[in-house]
Design a protein around this motif. Structure first.
Motif: not given
Length: 188
Positions: A114-116, A81-82, A128-129
């Motif tokens: 993702v942009p943050h 996941h991002t 991501n894991c």
């Protein structure tokens, strides 16, 4: 010597910027190689492609139902996941339901992909894991192992995951090579 081949050429304007290397192998229902790029007998690690297999023992044991984990949440067991806000919200919900804490995860904190905001602090949930690790934590608890050891090669959770990966890959369990993934758990 590895026999991977160039698969994708990425250009920026007219300049070749990146070359992605790898293998492709197409087999029929009997395992007969129909087409390949690179050596189809080359051993490679599954890495993130194994996440759906690593999630199988968690779902097969009904741990999603046991803890009231929704399908929208449990999908994180089976993929990368991002670190988007809805991913983190799903992880926070699962940890609350299962009485787990983010600090139980073995990987280093990360930032989302993702942009943050610039002032955002790294968290393990952004990795991501972290969904895959969550499934392994639940499995380790279910199998009676020390929960914080869920990532160790000889832990009950990782032994069960290795057994499932071997069975689904049609390998003898003792022939499955083990490495260490970047997130700290075994890779097969």
């Amino acid at each position: 010597m590895a026999s991977f081949e160039p698969l994708v050429y990425e250009y920026r304007g007219k300049i070749l910027d990146l070359v992605h290397m790898g293998y492709i192998c197409v087999v029929d229902e009997n395992g007969k190689v129909l087409w390949h790029v690179g050596d189809p007998e080359e051993m490679v690690f599954y890495r993130s492609a194994s996440k759906p297999l690593q999630a199988l023992p968690v779902i097969a044991r009904g741990l999603d139902k046991k803890y009231g984990i929704t399908p929208e949440e449990s999908v994180l067991f089976a993929g990368s996941h991002t670190g988007d806000s809805f991913h983190v919200a799903a992880l926070e919900s699962m940890y609350k339901k299962a009485d787990l804490s983010e600090d139980m995860l073995c990987m280093d904190p990360a930032l989302p992909q993702v942009p943050h905001p610039m002032d955002l602090k790294p968290r393990k949930f952004y990795h991501n894991c972290s969904g895959k690790h969550t499934g392994a934590l639940l499995l380790q608890r279910e199998l009676g192992g020390e929960i914080r050891d869920y990532w160790k090669v000889d832990s009950p959770a990782q032994k069960e995951i290795r057994r499932v990966v071997a069975a689904m890959s049609e390998f003898d369990e003792d022939k499955v090579e083990i490495g260490l993934d970047g997130c700290g758990v075994p890779v097969f």
